[in-house]
Design a protein around this motif. Sequence first.
Motif, PDB file in Angstrom:
ATOM      1  N   LYS A  29       7.894  20.402 -45.308  1.00 28.97           N
ATOM      2  CA  LYS A  29       8.041  21.220 -46.501  1.00 28.97           C
ATOM      3  C   LYS A  29       8.908  20.506 -47.534  1.00 28.97           C
ATOM      4  O   LYS A  29       9.798  19.731 -47.189  1.00 28.97           O
ATOM      5  N   LEU A  63       1.367  32.019 -49.893  1.00 32.50           N
ATOM      6  CA  LEU A  63       0.940  30.637 -49.931  1.00 32.50           C
ATOM      7  C   LEU A  63      -0.483  30.559 -50.468  1.00 32.50           C
ATOM      8  O   LEU A  63      -1.334  31.374 -50.124  1.00 32.50           O
ATOM      9  N   GLN A 107      -3.519  22.129 -38.217  1.00 33.34           N
ATOM     10  CA  GLN A 107      -4.256  23.019 -37.314  1.00 33.34           C
ATOM     11  C   GLN A 107      -4.971  22.155 -36.286  1.00 33.34           C
ATOM     12  O   GLN A 107      -5.984  21.518 -36.610  1.00 33.34           O
ATOM     13  N   LEU A 113       3.576  24.542 -39.153  1.00 27.40           N
ATOM     14  CA  LEU A 113       4.261  23.913 -40.276  1.00 27.40           C
ATOM     15  C   LEU A 113       4.598  22.473 -39.912  1.00 27.40           C
ATOM     16  O   LEU A 113       5.278  22.211 -38.912  1.00 27.40           O
ATOM     17  N   PHE A 145      -3.523  27.906 -50.342  1.00 28.62           N
ATOM     18  CA  PHE A 145      -3.918  26.755 -49.550  1.00 28.62           C
ATOM     19  C   PHE A 145      -5.000  25.934 -50.239  1.00 28.62           C
ATOM     20  O   PHE A 145      -5.821  26.448 -51.004  1.00 28.62           O
ATOM     21  N   GLY A 146      -5.005  24.651 -49.903  1.00 25.89           N
ATOM     22  CA  GLY A 146      -6.141  23.815 -50.229  1.00 25.89           C
ATOM     23  C   GLY A 146      -7.241  24.021 -49.193  1.00 25.89           C
ATOM     24  O   GLY A 146      -7.084  24.775 -48.228  1.00 25.89           O
ATOM     25  N   THR A 147      -8.344  23.335 -49.389  1.00 25.38           N
ATOM     26  CA  THR A 147      -9.511  23.518 -48.515  1.00 25.38           C
ATOM     27  C   THR A 147      -9.387  22.755 -47.200  1.00 25.38           C
ATOM     28  O   THR A 147     -10.222  22.916 -46.325  1.00 25.38           O
ATOM     29  N   TYR A 149       0.575  22.047 -43.528  1.00 21.21           N
ATOM     30  CA  TYR A 149       0.361  22.693 -42.238  1.00 21.21           C
ATOM     31  C   TYR A 149      -0.710  21.914 -41.486  1.00 21.21           C
ATOM     32  O   TYR A 149      -1.634  21.370 -42.091  1.00 21.21           O
ATOM     33  N   PHE A 185       4.053  22.564 -49.046  1.00 20.54           N
ATOM     34  CA  PHE A 185       4.006  22.550 -47.583  1.00 20.54           C
ATOM     35  C   PHE A 185       2.764  21.795 -47.104  1.00 20.54           C
ATOM     36  O   PHE A 185       1.731  21.780 -47.763  1.00 20.54           O
ATOM     37  N   PHE A 208      -3.680  21.073 -43.889  1.00 25.33           N
ATOM     38  CA  PHE A 208      -3.757  21.926 -45.060  1.00 25.33           C
ATOM     39  C   PHE A 208      -2.507  21.760 -45.909  1.00 25.33           C
ATOM     40  O   PHE A 208      -1.392  21.886 -45.408  1.00 25.33           O
ATOM     41  N   GLN A 259      -6.433  26.051 -32.372  1.00 23.88           N
ATOM     42  CA  GLN A 259      -5.063  26.559 -32.450  1.00 23.88           C
ATOM     43  C   GLN A 259      -4.788  27.120 -33.842  1.00 23.88           C
ATOM     44  O   GLN A 259      -5.617  27.034 -34.739  1.00 23.88           O
ATOM     45  N   GLY A 260      -3.613  27.717 -34.002  1.00 25.25           N
ATOM     46  CA  GLY A 260      -3.210  28.254 -35.291  1.00 25.25           C
ATOM     47  C   GLY A 260      -2.599  27.200 -36.184  1.00 25.25           C
ATOM     48  O   GLY A 260      -2.659  26.008 -35.908  1.00 25.25           O
ATOM     49  N   LEU A 261      -2.024  27.656 -37.274  1.00 21.04           N
ATOM     50  CA  LEU A 261      -1.417  26.761 -38.256  1.00 21.04           C
ATOM     51  C   LEU A 261       0.030  26.483 -37.881  1.00 21.04           C
ATOM     52  O   LEU A 261       0.808  27.403 -37.650  1.00 21.04           O
TER      53      LEU A 261
END
Lengths: 110, 113
Positions: free
Chosen positions: B49, B101, B38, B46, B103-105, B36, B34, B90, B42-44
């Motif tokens: 995918k 999930l 941001q 999608l 996540f990467g950094t 994502y 995936f 992300f 704001q939030g994450l």
Amino acid sequence: EPEVTQTPSHQVTQMGQEVILRCVPISNHLYFYWYRQILGQKVEFLVSFYNNEISEKSEIFDDQFSVERPDGSNFTLKIRSTKLEDSAMYFCASSQGPQYFGPGTRLTVL
Amino acid sequence: AQSVTQLDSQVPVFEEAPVELRCNYSSSVSVYLFWYVQYPNQGLQLLLKYLSGSTLVESINGFEAEFNKSQTSFHLRKPSVHISDTAEYFCAVSNFGNEKLTFGTGTRLTIIP
């Protein structure tokens, strides 16, 4: 389009106090999650919840944390005795396939 | 255990130039991948995918990503970026549907006018 909602958007609390973060998942989703993002760090998994029980939890999710689905719509994360290091953005997510995230609650512990 | 590596923490790009955000993963089993996004404060959200099928997946706003199993990569590309693409991106992986999930950094994409 349905979305995940979270309240409050920002919570400030004193160290040692209990906080409850609230989430309303997308209505037909069955899987629920909490993640957190400490400022400047990556998003970390806390816990997943399915069929009214925890399906997986991370090492971060210790005894001070708990989750609950008190009714058919809300999903809550309780932190019993907050610490300074609990300050972070907390994200709720729900899924029936890919995960959809809420806007987050910024928790500040003083 | 699985992990995600995003080597570029920040990527500055001129407006209308192409961009590639790199993502590599490690996992002992098959994965779902995936991206994502941001946006500031704001939030994450999608973005796109990969679950199965075609290895090239596209989003509605012009981004695409290609799953490369041999290189364990899922790089995100856009042929021409806009100011509105300024955000943190992300990459994330899960082993099965509905599992957690990882996540990467994150990569902060900055568009230069």
